[in-house]
Scaffold this active site. Structure first.
Site, PDB file in Angstrom:
ATOM      1  N   LYS A 165     -58.448 -21.297  51.764  1.00 34.43           N
ATOM      2  CA  LYS A 165     -58.671 -20.067  50.999  1.00 34.43           C
ATOM      3  C   LYS A 165     -57.594 -20.033  49.918  1.00 34.43           C
ATOM      4  CE  LYS A 165     -59.495 -15.116  51.804  1.00 34.43           C
ATOM      5  NZ  LYS A 165     -60.720 -14.940  51.029  1.00 34.43           N
TER       6      LYS A 165
HETATM    7  N1  PMP Z   1     -66.422 -16.978  51.749  1.00 41.54           N
HETATM    8  C1  PMP Z   1     -65.564 -16.644  50.785  1.00 41.54           C
HETATM    9  C2  PMP Z   1     -65.565 -17.424  49.512  1.00 41.54           C
HETATM   10  C3  PMP Z   1     -64.664 -15.585  50.981  1.00 41.54           C
HETATM   11  O1  PMP Z   1     -63.811 -15.243  50.016  1.00 41.54           O
HETATM   12  C4  PMP Z   1     -64.708 -14.861  52.186  1.00 41.54           C
HETATM   13  C5  PMP Z   1     -63.780 -13.708  52.397  1.00 41.54           C
HETATM   14  N2  PMP Z   1     -62.553 -14.139  52.920  1.00 41.54           N
HETATM   15  C6  PMP Z   1     -65.633 -15.239  53.163  1.00 41.54           C
HETATM   16  C7  PMP Z   1     -66.477 -16.308  52.916  1.00 41.54           C
HETATM   17  C8  PMP Z   1     -65.719 -14.533  54.485  1.00 41.54           C
HETATM   18  O2  PMP Z   1     -64.569 -14.823  55.236  1.00 41.54           O
HETATM   19  P1  PMP Z   1     -63.988 -13.785  56.297  1.00 41.54           P
HETATM   20  O3  PMP Z   1     -65.092 -13.389  57.181  1.00 41.54           O
HETATM   21  O4  PMP Z   1     -62.940 -14.566  56.999  1.00 41.54           O
HETATM   22  O5  PMP Z   1     -63.422 -12.650  55.532  1.00 41.54           O
END
Ligand code: PMP
Length: 311
Positions: A165
């Site tokens: 991320k």
């Molecule tokens: N994909 C992307 C590109 C994101 O930015 C997020 C948000 N963090 C998610 C998926 C979903 O991840 P999470 O459930 O861990 O927030």
């Protein structure tokens, strides 16, 4: 005015920076910060809910673990332990006296040497918290949103690692989001480089067809979402059949139900894709059941899945 659902930020008192709580207005970095020039940052988005048993952070350990995973592949060493960051998140919520909030830990290559080589720049860490409501619009959770398939793809394998991320990855997400908003949609769905369904600009995606739940796998260039894992667990408990596999774009057009998952988006139903109604154009029974199970955990504070870390 530019399109899109607006979410102004309410300042809180303190931001955690490298182990110290500083005033919101003093939480600044130098313009020569490496991350500003080269995208070398890694972050998390976490939510703290006000449950019936007190404030609790959802899947805090998993988020901090993902932050360490995100930096590891970039050879950036966070100068704190996981436990220190877990404690720092809770401390930052407490000092700001918030009951429910969004939490943003960020690790970044700071002010060191100019140039692409990141090794000469320190890894700094900050944690900010603020009150944040529904991410994709006021009635999104109840009525669903209209989305489009983006003309922008997710990064190809061996370009930018999508399991990280990383701040830089969100340049792609911004292109997806702006295109969607300017065309009147709440969100865009990006395909991977092969043309298979990947994910939204900030959410993972699930599709229901003939009572089977489908979601793209890691090799479809997705971020390994933590809400995605929660939903998979809830789906298993609810007795839904789940298939994690590559899906052609057209699955979106013939789906009975589509929904997006994310810390910010929670479980947001999709009511149309490229102006084609999803099912009957309103949230379907599988989506509603999973929403009900999810919100029951974060509202009741019943920690049967061990997802809650009470502040
Ligand atoms: N994909 C992307 C590109 C994101 O930015 C997020 C948000 N963090 C998610 C998926 C979903 O991840 P999470 O459930 O861990 O927030």
């Amino acid at each position: 005015m530019e399109p899109g659902y607006r979410m102004p930020i309410n300042k809180v008192e303190k931001i955690w920076m490298n182990g110290t709580l500083v005033n919101w207005d003093d939480a600044k970095v130098h313009v020569m910060t490496h991350a500003m020039h080269y995208g070398s940052s890694w972050f998390e988005g976490i939510r703290c809910y006000e449950t019936k048993c007190g404030s609790a952070v959802l899947c805090l350990d998993a988020h901090i673990q993902r932050l360490f995973d995100s930096t590891k592949m970039y050879r950036a060493e966070i100068p704190f332990t996981r436990k220190q960051l877990v404690d720092a998140v809770k401390e930052t919520i407490r000092v700001n006296k918030l009951k429910a909030c969004y939490i943003r830990p960020l690790a970044y290559r700071g002010y060191g040497e100019p140039g692409v080589n990141p090794f000469g720049s320190p890894v700094d860490v900050m944690i900010a918290v603020w009150e944040w409501g529904t991410y994709l619009g006021g009635e999104a959770l109840e009525n669903g949103i209209d989305v489009c398939v983006s003309s922008w793809n997710r990064p190809a394998p061996n370009t930018l690692p999508t399991m990280s991320k990383a701040g830089g990855n969100y340049l792609g997400s911004q292109l997806v989001k702006m295109e969607a908003l300017l065309n009147g949609y709440a969100e865009g769905i990006a395909l991977d480089v092969r043309g298979y369904i990947s994910e939204g600009s900030g959410e993972n995606i699930f599709i229901v067809r003939d009572k089977v739940l489908y979601t793209p796998p890691l090799i479809a260039s997705i971020l390994p979402g933590i809400t995605r894992v929660c939903v998979m667990k809830l789906a298993e408990d609810a007795g839904f059949r789940l298939v994690e596999g590559a899906m052609p774009r057209e699955m979106l057009y013939v789906a009975d139900e589509v929904f997006l998952t994310g810390t910010a988006a929670e479980i947001t139903p999709v009511r149309s894709v490229d102006k084609i109604a999803v099912g009957e154009g309103k949230p379907g029974p599988v989506t509603k059941k999973l929403q009900e199970m999810f919100f029951d955990v974060v509202r009741s504070g019943n920690d049967k899945y061990r997802w809650l870390d009470f502040v």
